[in-house]
Write an enzyme that holds these catalytic residues in place. Structure first.
Site, PDB file in Angstrom:
ATOM      1  N   SER A   1       0.565  -1.572   0.166  1.00  0.00           N
ATOM      2  CA  SER A   1       0.093  -0.189  -0.041  1.00  0.00           C
ATOM      3  C   SER A   1       1.164   0.990  -0.402  1.00  0.00           C
ATOM      4  O   SER A   1       1.279   1.410  -0.883  1.00  0.00           O
ATOM      5  CB  SER A   1      -0.715   0.097   1.531  1.00  0.00           C
ATOM      6  OG  SER A   1      -1.937   0.596   0.978  1.00  0.00           O
TER       7      SER A   1
ATOM      8  N   ASP B   1      -6.403  -3.487  -1.577  1.00  0.00           N
ATOM      9  CA  ASP B   1      -5.087  -2.891  -0.275  1.00  0.00           C
ATOM     10  C   ASP B   1      -4.409  -4.296   0.261  1.00  0.00           C
ATOM     11  O   ASP B   1      -4.582  -5.553   0.442  1.00  0.00           O
ATOM     12  CB  ASP B   1      -5.591  -3.008   0.627  1.00  0.00           C
ATOM     13  CG  ASP B   1      -4.397  -1.611   0.915  1.00  0.00           C
ATOM     14  OD1 ASP B   1      -3.847  -2.116   1.960  1.00  0.00           O
ATOM     15  OD2 ASP B   1      -4.563  -0.340   1.496  1.00  0.00           O
TER      16      ASP B   1
END
Length: 744
Positions: free
Chosen positions: A69, A215
């Protein structure tokens, strides 16, 4: 967990791009293979930049960099050869809000879409079709983020194997279907970062190799195992993930939701930390009091990362290299940059009901010419501004058959909730005395009805000022430069009528039914011109007093002409741009009209920002009958908010009218809850004949106002003063400069 990641990375880099053929810096056997592992954590990921700064100050070379991320974003920037100073500058100067918005800005919308903005400002991303209501897969599709990442990684645009970057790189994402960790090692670098940062429910998932990726923090927020599997001898792990809150701090809904989010990542982070050995180094910046959404605290967060790395200087010291080895390392990292070649071909990958020519006609880049990134992104923003697509992105691919240059690939994805859309609007105006106006509006738009992009839109407004319009928009070429528009509408208005002595003699209500057809020409995204014919009937009724109407039903038939330029960045509360509109209406008995007159209308407005948060807006409006005589159904209605605010709506009417408005305001608050306060001045009147106008008979109105800017438009409270008999207080929701000018 990685949250609202460092998506709004950088618009450009001052370093020249890196070569696709550049090799890994690591020299096996010369020293230990060092891997840098960066966790996710939203805005707190800027701490990674501070860590990088200290590693370079200590001359510690990195051979592998892995991130999740926010960490994948910083890792990629470093892996492709961007300097730490450049990375830091990008974060400090970044317009963070742009990555959390899909719209490229109102400037890129065609005029007809801008007209929709003020009548139906609420676009919640709802589709309505045969299968019912559908919505997008995230609050943000990632359109602007895609542009940011494309520009950020352009120096490695032709790299498809991440081992060929100056530093070997991996991004970690999560398979949305299975929850499994996905290690991305090849493909487009921008897409890899985008997938790793796709927070579920916030950003739409990224599809790579037929897998929906979100994510990476869900599966592995500190991917130490990935670095070790790549052959790392030593791991430097930077953990910025949140700690679990104590029970006494779990006092509200947001803290409970945050705790659940942290629980999802804390377990996998702890499992990864168990993999560290004595030679590895763990860096944990002190970020208490900061959250994953504190994007405007870049300097503080970066410095926290640097401080944490310096505190580990003793552990890091054994990894240093001498100045000569460091110079060699740096030379390899900044080796031969990729410079965009000639574009040998342009390929359009489109999931669209519209023809390929529809898209190609809007892209000015030519094969055989160098890539013009600024022009290309401008074109893609205009395509996105049409409202059909979830994302419009580009990438570069190696040419086939050893041709010179690169292939420009345009990737267009239709909205998953389209092609038919709902929009809404609400307006409210109350002077707490004699006039309250409340309207709720909605529109249903059917798009992409034929290869040229035909559209059918129906809008309905209920309330004090009912309105209904249905229209067909038909482009006459692939570029939308010429179009045909035909429609039918109904609307109602009410206003006062005065005699020649200026006395109010009645209140009338006008209902108008009409059909129209026009042909138009787009003048870029900022302007258009239309010419057409309008045929209808107006019904005029006394609702109060006696206006001595000689006719209650009037046939209408007119030629119409309208020229519009609109560059305002907001239809309600602009801070920049201008509006210019000029229209003519020519009522003729030969077209079935009971009247014979010509009317000309002008509206000009300009907004400008001065200082950091101060805005000045000026507006000039005039409408006059230049030939013949108009009936009461064609009178101009003044009064009401910003139409001489100290008077009630419709309290000032006449065949001709003029208005000059200035208001200045200051913006306060943050980007998510903006509010404002200011002062205004208006001067104008309505006349039986514009030749009677003089400075002496102008009505002057002063106002003070304050409010909050919302998704419905500005909600504001204002007070206006003209004289002791005309003092008014207004509560309003939404107001558009163009509403004085735009006709159905």
């Amino acid at each position: 967990m990685s949250c609202l990641a460092l998506e709004a990375l950088a618009q450009s880099s001052s370093e020249p791009p890196a070569a696709a053929e550049s090799r890994s810096v690591a020299e096996p056997g010369a020293r230990p293979v060092i891997a840098l592992v960066l966790s996710g954590g939203g805005a707190k990921g800027m701490a990674h930049v501070g860590v990088l700064r200290v590693l370079e100050e200590m001359r510690i070379p990195i051979d592998i960099v892995v991130g999740t991320s926010a960490g994948s974003a910083v890792a990629a920037m470093y892996a492709l050869g961007m300097s730490v100073n450049d990375i830091e500058d990008r974060f400090v100067e970044m317009d963070w809000l742009s990555s959390f918005q899909d719209s490229p800005g109102r400037a890129y919308k065609p005029v007809r879409r801008k007209i929709d903005d003020w009548r139906y400002p609420v676009d919640p991303g709802i589709g309505l079709g045969p299968n019912g209501i559908s919505v997008g897969r995230g609050l943000v599709a990632g359109q602007n983020l895609g542009f940011i990442l494309n520009e950020l990684t352009r120096r490695a645009a032709l790299v498809r194997d991440f081992d060929e970057l100056p530093i070997r790189f991996r991004a970690v994402a999560t398979d949305l279907e299975t929850g499994d960790e996905v290690v991305i090692r090849d493909g487009a670098l921008a897409e890899a970062i985008r997938a790793s940062m796709s927070i579920p429910g916030v950003y739409a998932p990224m599809e790579i190799d037929n897998r929906l990726l979100v994510d990476g923090g869900i599966a592995n927020n500190l991917p130490i195992s990935v670095a070790q599997e790549m052959g790392a001898d030593v791991v430097i792990a930077v953990d910025i993930s949140d700690a679990l809150l104590a029970g006494e701090k779990l006092t509200g809904a947001f803290s409970v939701v945050g705790q659940l989010t942290t629980l999802m990542t804390r377990r996998n982070v702890d499992d990864q930390l168990d993999r560290l050995d004595d030679q590895d180094v763990l860096i944990r910046p002190k970020l208490e009091g900061l959250t994953s959404a504190d994007f405007f605290d870049a300097t503080e967060i970066i410095e926290a990362g640097a401080t944490a790395a310096r505190n580990k200087a003793v552990s890091l010291n054994d990894l240093r290299v001498d100045p000569v080895a460091w110079a060699d390392y740096q030379r390899e990292r900044y080796h031969a940059r990729f410079t965009p070649d000639l574009i040998s071909d342009i390929r359009i990958d489109h999931d669209s009901r519209l023809s390929r020519e529809f898209l190609r006609s809007r892209i000015r880049q030519d094969a055989g010419q160098p890539l013009d990134v600024e022009q290309l992104e401008d074109d893609l923003r205009r395509i996105y501004g049409l409202g059909y697509y979830e994302t419009v992105t580009y990438s570069l691919a190696p040419s086939e058959n050893n041709e010179e240059g690169s292939v420009l690939v345009i990737d267009v994805q239709e909205k998953t909730w389209g092609p038919n859309y709902l929009r809404f609007g609400l307006s409210y105006e109350d002077n707490f005395e004699s006039d309250t106006r409340f309207n709720v509006a909605g529109s249903y738009q059917l798009t992409e009805l034929n290869p040229l992009g035909g559209e059918w839109t129906t809008g309905l407004q209920l309330g004090t000022e009912p309105y209904l319009r249905t229209e067909w928009f038909q482009p006459l070429d692939y570029g939308y430069r010429r179009f045909l528009l035909t429609g039918a509408d109904y609307q109602r208005d009410s206003f006062s009528v005065f005699n020649e002595q200026g006395d109010r003699v009645g209140e009338v209500e006008v209902d108008e039914y009409a059909v129209d057809m026009s042909i138009g020409l787009e003048l870029g995204a900022a302007g258009e011109v239309r010419a057409g014919v309008r045929r209808g009937v107006a019904s005029v009724d006394d609702v109060l007093g006696d206006s001595s109407l000689s006719e209650s039903e009037i046939d209408q038939g007119a030629w119409t002409l309208q020229l519009t330029f609109d560059t305002l960045n907001d239809p309600f509360l602009p801070t920049d741009g201008a509006f210019f509109g000029l229209s003519g209406r020519y009522e003729r008995p030969g077209l079935g009209s009971d009247r014979h007159f010509d009317r000309s209308t002008l509206l000009a407005a300009k907004a400008m920002e001065f200082g950091a948060r101060n805005v000045l807006v000026g507006q000039a409006y005039a409408s006059a009958v230049t030939n013949g005589e108009a009936g009461v159904e064609n009178y101009i209605s003044m009064g009401g908010f910003r139409r001489l605010s100290s008077y009630a709506r419709g309290e000032i009417t006449g065949p001709d009218a003029g208005l000059l408005t200035f208001y200045a305001y200051r913006r306060f608050g943050g980007p998510f809850v903006p509010y404002f306060a200011g002062v205004g001045y208006e001067a104008g009147n309505a006349w039986q004949d514009v030749s009677d106008a003089s400075w002496g008979d102008l009505i002057h109105s002063w106002s003070l106002f304050a409010g909050v800017d919302t998704f419905l438009g500005p909600v504001q409270l204002s007070t206006a003063y003209a004289d002791d008999e005309h003092v008014t207080v207004f509560l309003t929701v939404g107001y558009s400069l163009e509403s004085l000018f735009i006709s159905p």
